[in-house]
Design a protein around this motif. Structure first.
Motif, mmCIF file in Angstrom:
data_model
loop_
_atom_site.group_PDB
_atom_site.id
_atom_site.type_symbol
_atom_site.label_atom_id
_atom_site.label_comp_id
_atom_site.label_asym_id
_atom_site.label_seq_id
_atom_site.Cartn_x
_atom_site.Cartn_y
_atom_site.Cartn_z
ATOM 1 N N ILE A 67 0.826 -1.209 0.000
ATOM 2 C CA ILE A 67 0.000 0.000 0.000
ATOM 3 C C ILE A 67 0.859 1.257 0.000
ATOM 4 C CG2 ILE A 67 -1.723 1.288 1.356
ATOM 5 C CD1 ILE A 67 -2.764 -1.456 2.297
ATOM 6 N N GLU A 68 2.032 1.157 0.645
ATOM 7 C CA GLU A 68 2.942 2.299 0.628
ATOM 8 C C GLU A 68 3.371 2.680 -0.783
ATOM 9 O OE1 GLU A 68 6.471 3.473 3.723
ATOM 10 O OE2 GLU A 68 6.713 1.597 2.613
ATOM 11 N N GLY A 69 3.364 1.676 -1.674
ATOM 12 C CA GLY A 69 3.764 1.923 -3.061
ATOM 13 C C GLY A 69 2.665 2.449 -3.962
ATOM 14 N N TRP A 70 1.447 2.549 -3.436
ATOM 15 C CA TRP A 70 0.360 3.093 -4.239
ATOM 16 C C TRP A 70 0.585 4.600 -4.475
ATOM 17 C CZ3 TRP A 70 -4.626 0.800 -1.542
ATOM 18 C CH2 TRP A 70 -4.628 -0.598 -1.719
ATOM 19 N N ASP A 71 -0.130 5.115 -5.453
ATOM 20 C CA ASP A 71 -0.033 6.553 -5.754
ATOM 21 C C ASP A 71 -0.853 7.339 -4.751
ATOM 22 O OD1 ASP A 71 0.199 9.052 -6.801
ATOM 23 O OD2 ASP A 71 -1.021 8.667 -8.583
ATOM 24 N N TRP A 72 -0.161 7.996 -3.805
ATOM 25 C CA TRP A 72 -0.835 8.770 -2.779
ATOM 26 C C TRP A 72 -0.722 10.280 -3.019
ATOM 27 C CZ3 TRP A 72 -4.131 6.225 -0.054
ATOM 28 C CH2 TRP A 72 -3.912 4.854 0.215
ATOM 29 N N GLN A 73 -0.189 10.674 -4.182
ATOM 30 C CA GLN A 73 -0.053 12.099 -4.471
ATOM 31 C C GLN A 73 -1.353 12.671 -5.012
ATOM 32 O OE1 GLN A 73 2.700 13.663 -3.579
ATOM 33 N NE2 GLN A 73 3.436 11.679 -2.840
#
Length: 252
Positions: free
Chosen positions: A246-252
């Motif tokens: 989940i840390e690698g998902w696009d959170w921007q």
């Protein structure tokens, strides 16, 4: 050695009395347990009403301290208000009924042991898979003492929690000890619908038939095969595998 003994069945339960009898020569045992049965309350704590501690006597003998709260409350109060010295070990049990699989999440017995680890102490939760075929709590408490002695013979790290479950068979039929992991499938528990005298429906949780479940290496299968199950538990429920994903998902 300072031993804090608690449970979720209540201070008058035969399990805690029997276990106290058998382990009292291992150290100074302080009993702090709920006033009434608190099975299934999980890791609840009391913060919206006052907690009271009272000295409890049975047959004119002081047996421990009763608390009008949850098992976790009992551990908090024992450490902070009752015991003059901090416990070297916290033992929760002897519980009447196994605490395996998802029942670990509901168990007040296990929750008390978890609370102890949160506070920085090693702990042992001990449960007995009592059935209609075998319910000798006293012989089982003697078995529990042997397990506790074996555990205490090691240099226990802080925050260690061992969940011990003893099968419902005579001690001479127990095959041994297995170090297990938690059975994680749903037991698919059943509710029985009933009707009260006024004609309204109500529901009673009747449990589940665990005999159809089998997964090698689990607490549940060890008990079924006639072994004592010991499962190391932790209160950190972070899913580290999915944390990285989940840390690698696009959170921007």
């Amino acid at each position: 050695m300072q031993i804090l003994l608690t449970n979720d069945d209540g201070i008058y339960a035969p399990g805690i009395a029997s276990l106290k009898h058998y382990i009292q020569d291992l150290g100074t045992v302080t009993v702090v347990a709920p006033d009434i049965e608190q099975s299934g309350v999980g890791h609840s704590i009391t913060f919206n009403q006052p907690l009271r501690i009272r000295k409890v006597h049975m047959n004119n003998e002081f047996i421990g301290y009763g608390v009008n709260g949850s098992p976790a409350d009992c551990v908090k109060l024992a450490v902070n208000e009752i015991m003059r010295e901090k416990p070297d070990i916290v033992i929760s049990g002897l519980n009447m009924g196994a605490n395996v699989g998802i029942h670990i999440l509901y168990s007040g017995t296990v929750a008390a042991a978890v609370e102890a680890t949160v506070m920085g102490f090693s702990s042992i939760a001990v449960s007995f898979e009592i059935t209609e075929h075998y319910d000798d709590i006293h012989r089982t408490a003697d078995v529990a003492k042997g397990i506790i002695q074996r555990i205490l013979s090691h240099n226990l790290p802080k925050n260690l929690l061992l969940n011990v479950n003893i099968p419902a068979i005579p001690p001479d039929q127990i095959k041994g000890i297995k170090i297990t992991h938690q059975f994680t499938q749903d037991f698919k528990e059943v509710f029985q619908k009933r009707i009260d005298p006024s004609g309204r429906a109500y529901y009673w949780l009747t449990g589940a038939d665990k005999s159809k479940y089998h997964e090698e290496g689990t607490d549940l299968s060890a008990l079924r095969d006639g072994y004592i199950s010991i499962t190391p538990l932790r209160y950190d429920r972070t899913d580290y595998q999915h944390h990285k994903i989940i840390e690698g998902w696009d959170w921007q």
